[in-house]
Design a protein around this motif. Sequence first.
Motif, PDB file in Angstrom:
ATOM      1  N   VAL A  99       1.200  -3.093   7.129  1.00 18.84           N
ATOM      2  CA  VAL A  99       1.637  -3.735   5.885  1.00 18.84           C
ATOM      3  C   VAL A  99       1.014  -5.118   5.722  1.00 18.84           C
ATOM      4  N   ARG A 134      10.393   1.545   2.052  1.00 16.29           N
ATOM      5  CA  ARG A 134       9.668   0.442   1.432  1.00 16.29           C
ATOM      6  C   ARG A 134       8.447   0.974   0.688  1.00 16.29           C
ATOM      7  N   GLU A 136       5.173   0.300   0.406  1.00 13.73           N
ATOM      8  CA  GLU A 136       4.059  -0.445   1.003  1.00 13.73           C
ATOM      9  C   GLU A 136       2.864   0.453   1.315  1.00 13.73           C
ATOM     10  N   ASN A 139      -0.678  -1.018   0.799  1.00 13.10           N
ATOM     11  CA  ASN A 139      -1.077  -2.032   1.774  1.00 13.10           C
ATOM     12  C   ASN A 139      -1.517  -1.407   3.095  1.00 13.10           C
TER      13      ASN A 139
END
Length: 329
Positions: A99, A134, A136, A139
Amino acid sequence: MLLDNHGRKINYLRLAVTDRCNLRCFYCMPEEGLNWLSRKELMTYEEMLLLCTVLVQMGIEKIRITGGEPFVRKDIMQLLTALSALDGLKELTITTNGVLTAPYVKELKSIGVKSVNLSLDTLDSNRFFSITGRDEFANVMATMDELLKNNMEVKINAVVMDGKNTQDIIPLVELTKELPLSVRFIEEMPFNGDGHVYNGLKWDYVRILEEIQNHYPQIEKLTDPLYSTSYNYQVKGHKGSIGIIAAYSRTFCGTCNRIRVTPVGELKTCLYDSGILNVKDLIREGRNEEHLRNIMINTFNNRAKDGWEAERLRPANNNVHESMATIGG
């Protein structure tokens, strides 16, 4: 050379620098999350460096930094840079969820980190959110791209979970067609901190391999490196490779060369033990390097034969369901 009481060479340390993580993977921690350790409970970087210096002098040749998520700890590059300079250390590696990692890739390469393990259980953004809690995914993929762009060795770690991501096994294998990376499928383990009764696996290493073979009958067995925890394969014509890690089945205990230190300084000679010795406490008591060396040698000379024995030797009131975030992977 550092040996245990079963004649196994010990040359690999997995050092967890924090219990904190910016994801909430359900297989790693309980649904309600964890009560994060306070700063004073964690080993300081100075304590970690002292411990690693002693262990490298004793014969540790490889250190892997784990968590939690290593990059959520402030100034982590200071520790990594200091460790990379240890005389006698041959390999410094990192396991990360990716991340926060992309901006550090060039610096990691500059200090000599050649290999990074990237946790990625799915290539579907919606399932990623379901598993990690999450948003993410982008990323993490950016980190993978940055690592490959900088010619870093990349190993994808994917935990195989019944009813959650088994449909991702083949898409993850497909990554190896054009990308020079290794995708490693890991049996799900009981370390998620919820204390439930664990009744074994539906997807063990045998079934994972069968699933891959059904789609890729041309898969070939590779020679497994010394001390490898994975059974390694390659689909003919693919640039990358595949590994299957029998983490719950524990088929690799006979050649285990690793020890672990948790964020609070608990030394574990097996993933499945309850912690054998707190080295942080010894350091804070002012014990010198010779004392640390002697007491650790004594600990290694009383190591469990395998993960099953280590689990049996745990105190009766101490089961194996602590969170992987507090163990360090």
